[in-house]
Write a protein that holds these residues in place. Structure first.
Motif, PDB file in Angstrom:
ATOM      1  N   HIS A  90      53.833   5.453  32.254  1.00 56.48           N
ATOM      2  CA  HIS A  90      52.710   6.333  32.558  1.00 56.48           C
ATOM      3  C   HIS A  90      53.112   7.283  33.658  1.00 56.48           C
ATOM      4  N   CYS A  91      53.081   8.599  33.369  1.00 56.82           N
ATOM      5  CA  CYS A  91      53.381   9.587  34.400  1.00 56.82           C
ATOM      6  C   CYS A  91      52.118   9.819  35.223  1.00 56.82           C
ATOM      7  N   VAL A  92      52.221   9.557  36.521  1.00 60.25           N
ATOM      8  CA  VAL A  92      51.045   9.664  37.384  1.00 60.25           C
ATOM      9  C   VAL A  92      50.676  11.122  37.683  1.00 60.25           C
ATOM     10  N   GLU A  93      51.608  12.048  37.396  1.00 56.74           N
ATOM     11  CA  GLU A  93      51.325  13.469  37.628  1.00 56.74           C
ATOM     12  C   GLU A  93      50.582  14.091  36.450  1.00 56.74           C
ATOM     13  N   CYS A  94      51.138  13.943  35.235  1.00 57.14           N
ATOM     14  CA  CYS A  94      50.557  14.652  34.089  1.00 57.14           C
ATOM     15  C   CYS A  94      49.852  13.716  33.109  1.00 57.14           C
ATOM     16  N   ASP A  95      49.822  12.428  33.407  1.00 52.49           N
ATOM     17  CA  ASP A  95      49.086  11.464  32.595  1.00 52.49           C
ATOM     18  C   ASP A  95      49.724  11.173  31.238  1.00 52.49           C
ATOM     19  N   LYS A 129      59.683  16.198  33.228  1.00 51.58           N
ATOM     20  CA  LYS A 129      59.079  17.511  33.438  1.00 51.58           C
ATOM     21  C   LYS A 129      58.462  17.622  34.839  1.00 51.58           C
ATOM     22  N   CYS A 130      57.792  16.559  35.274  1.00 48.49           N
ATOM     23  CA  CYS A 130      57.140  16.579  36.578  1.00 48.49           C
ATOM     24  C   CYS A 130      58.138  16.418  37.713  1.00 48.49           C
ATOM     25  N   ASN A 131      59.353  15.961  37.409  1.00 45.59           N
ATOM     26  CA  ASN A 131      60.375  15.797  38.446  1.00 45.59           C
ATOM     27  C   ASN A 131      61.077  17.105  38.776  1.00 45.59           C
TER      28      ASN A 131
HETATM   29 ZN   LIG Z   1      54.618  14.131  33.916  1.00 46.10          ZN
END
Ligand SMILES: [Zn+2]
Ligand SMILES: [Zn+2]
Length: 132
Positions: A90-95, A129-131
């Motif tokens: 689960h990506c905590v930034e983009c869900d 992507k969020c990194n």
């Molecule tokens: Zn993400």
């Protein structure tokens, strides 16, 4: 296998919405929430019918439900070769929620007289992507 053959192999009769739902879910790498599915279906679909179809797919083991918390519940097609007992990311930034490859699940020492049925492992962090 076309969508209607796929559905009938699970004992589900085909309807337009079930076929659309199946094709949306099979196109995606990541798991989708019912809201995301709704957005992808677009047009004026009947929400009650959609939610009923999602529940039916779940009952028939076409999809598995991934519960992160009460805000984030996602669905993903079950790969019959992989089943649904794998960890999730689960990506905590983009869900974003992804199915991870099968790994041996940790052994738990249960109190005497208890028995385990399922285990949910959620790995939380940030996606590629969020990194960036
Ligand atoms: Zn993400
Ligand atoms: Zn999964």
């Amino acid at each position: 296998m076309n969508p209607s053959e796929y559905l009938s192999s699970y004992g589900v009769s085909r309807t337009a919405i079930r076929e659309k739902l199946l094709s949306i879910l099979s196109r995606e790498d990541q798991a989708l929430s019912s809201k995301e599915i709704e957005e992808k279906l677009g047009e004026d679909i009947d929400r009650v019918t959609l939610y009923r179809s999602i529940r039916l797919f779940e009952d028939k083991n076409i999809i598995h439900k991934i519960v992160i918390d009460d805000q984030t519940i996602k669905y993903k097609l079950i790969n019959p070769k992989k089943g649904s007992t794998h960890p999730h990311f689960h990506c905590v930034e983009c869900d974003k929620v992804l199915c991870l490859p099968e790994t041996p699940l940790p052994q738990c020492n249960l109190p005497e007289g208890f028995s385990a049925k399922t285990q949910n492992t959620i790995v939380e962090g940030t996606c590629q992507k969020c990194n960036h």
